[in-house]
Design a protein around this motif. Structure first.
Motif, PDB file in Angstrom:
ATOM      1  N   HIS A  35       0.842  -1.199   0.000  1.00  0.00           N
ATOM      2  CA  HIS A  35       0.000   0.000   0.000  1.00  0.00           C
ATOM      3  C   HIS A  35       0.878   1.250   0.000  1.00  0.00           C
ATOM      4  CE1 HIS A  35      -3.689  -2.288   0.554  1.00  0.00           C
ATOM      5  NE2 HIS A  35      -4.375  -1.166   0.450  1.00  0.00           N
ATOM      6  N   THR A  43      -3.462  -3.098   5.448  1.00  0.00           N
ATOM      7  CA  THR A  43      -4.455  -2.022   5.345  1.00  0.00           C
ATOM      8  C   THR A  43      -5.878  -2.509   5.032  1.00  0.00           C
ATOM      9  OG1 THR A  43      -2.837  -0.317   4.762  1.00  0.00           O
ATOM     10  CG2 THR A  43      -5.103   0.039   3.989  1.00  0.00           C
ATOM     11  N   ASP A  44      -6.038  -3.314   3.979  1.00  0.00           N
ATOM     12  CA  ASP A  44      -7.396  -3.698   3.554  1.00  0.00           C
ATOM     13  C   ASP A  44      -8.083  -4.653   4.535  1.00  0.00           C
ATOM     14  OD1 ASP A  44      -6.907  -2.126   1.396  1.00  0.00           O
ATOM     15  OD2 ASP A  44      -6.743  -3.750  -0.051  1.00  0.00           O
ATOM     16  N   GLY A 115     -12.725  -5.315   1.619  1.00  0.00           N
ATOM     17  CA  GLY A 115     -11.784  -4.227   1.867  1.00  0.00           C
ATOM     18  C   GLY A 115     -10.794  -3.974   0.741  1.00  0.00           C
ATOM     19  N   HIS A 166      -5.922   3.983  -4.226  1.00  0.00           N
ATOM     20  CA  HIS A 166      -5.169   2.935  -3.521  1.00  0.00           C
ATOM     21  C   HIS A 166      -4.113   3.608  -2.644  1.00  0.00           C
ATOM     22  CE1 HIS A 166      -3.410  -1.005  -2.811  1.00  0.00           C
ATOM     23  NE2 HIS A 166      -2.234  -0.470  -3.044  1.00  0.00           N
ATOM     24  N   GLU A 171      -8.131   5.777   2.054  1.00  0.00           N
ATOM     25  CA  GLU A 171      -7.548   4.682   2.852  1.00  0.00           C
ATOM     26  C   GLU A 171      -6.562   5.219   3.893  1.00  0.00           C
ATOM     27  OE1 GLU A 171      -7.490   0.455   0.717  1.00  0.00           O
ATOM     28  OE2 GLU A 171      -5.973   1.817  -0.091  1.00  0.00           O
TER      29      GLU A 171
END
Ligand SMILES: [Zn+2]
Length: 266
Positions: A35, A43-44, A115, A166, A171
């Motif tokens: 990421h 993260t996701d 996610g 992204h 995020e």
């Protein structure tokens, strides 16, 4: 006593009871992938599982929180160190098997909370397979779809389209709020693909009309897509809370949904 809602903490008689109460299993699905230079690989998983946890925690008598799925499809990120890529068919089968197991035990309404952008086609297929091959119905929602669009427009500072794609403003904001200790803002920088058009772009606020995904390293220098320098923890809090509000309503809606008998017209 507070209502138990973490699936893995139930005993089998308690699962049987949860089925009788028509509780909705909620499965967060993330991925382990690069990421950018400023956000962690997890993260996701963090975003999807926190949205799911907070929503289920608000209505524990109506839902059950599943342990999250960490690994998923992201072959296109492999040029950056750290990404763990699961083959598409393996991933679809794996998620479908989780859904089928839940249906086998009697759950009839199952929700996948996504996610990761590239999970969308695969989870859509898995949800359809569970729905087609069991007595349950299974649906999928990406958490960013649940952020109120007026709020998104109000808080958004990055360019449209592309600013939120992204490791982006969206995020990074949510990560700053959830786990600021894992965010290295001094390494965050904007990164926009050189080739963008009305048909080919990436943005979480609204998907492009053309579906297309090539290797990330062809169009991102840093692994980021968008502008993370516009991120703040306060925006992250408001985005996340909005997604949680939305997910609570989705769970209630799915739980109330009638499953009509099929009709064979042969
Ligand atoms: Zn992500």
């Amino acid at each position: 006593m507070s209502v138990k809602y973490r699936y893995e903490e139930f005993t089998w008689p308690e699962i049987r009871e949860a089925v009788a109460q028509n509780r909705v299993p909620v499965l967060a699905v993330g991925t382990i992938e690069q990421h950018g230079p400023h956000l962690p690989l997890v993260t996701d998983v963090l975003t999807a599982s926190e949205v799911a946890r907070r929503a289920v925690e608000r209505i524990p008598e109506q839902a059950v929180l599943m342990p999250p799925v960490y690994y998923a499809f992201n072959e296109h990120h492999l040029d950056f160190p750290g990404t763990i890529a699961i083959a598409g068919h393996t991933f679809i089968d794996y998620i479908t098997d989780i859904g089928k197991s839940l249906a086998h035990h009697g759950f009839r309404r199952i929700l996948l909370v996504n996610g990761h952008g590239s999970n969308v086609p695969f989870l859509d297929i898995a949800a359809r397979l569970v729905t087609n091959q069991t007595e349950a119905i299974c649906a999928m929602v990406p958490w960013w779809n649940l952020v109120d669009r007026a709020l998104l427009a109000e808080l958004r500072e990055s360019a449209w389209p592309g600013g939120m794609a992204h490791a982006c403003e969206l995020e990074t904001s949510v990560l700053l709020y959830l786990r600021g200790d894992l965010v290295q803002m001094d390494k965050a920088e904007p990164d926009f693909p050189p080739q963008r058009s009305e048909f080919f772009y990436w943005d979480l606020e609204k998907a492009s009309p053309v579906y297309f995904q090539e290797f990330f390293s062809r169009y991102s220098r840093t692994g980021t897509l968008g502008d993370p320098t516009k991120a703040t923890a306060e925006k992250g809090r408001r985005f996340l809370e909005s997604a949680v509000d939305g997910l609570v309503r989705v769970i209630e809606d799915l739980r109330a949904r009638e499953i009509h008998p099929r009709v064979d017209h042969h």
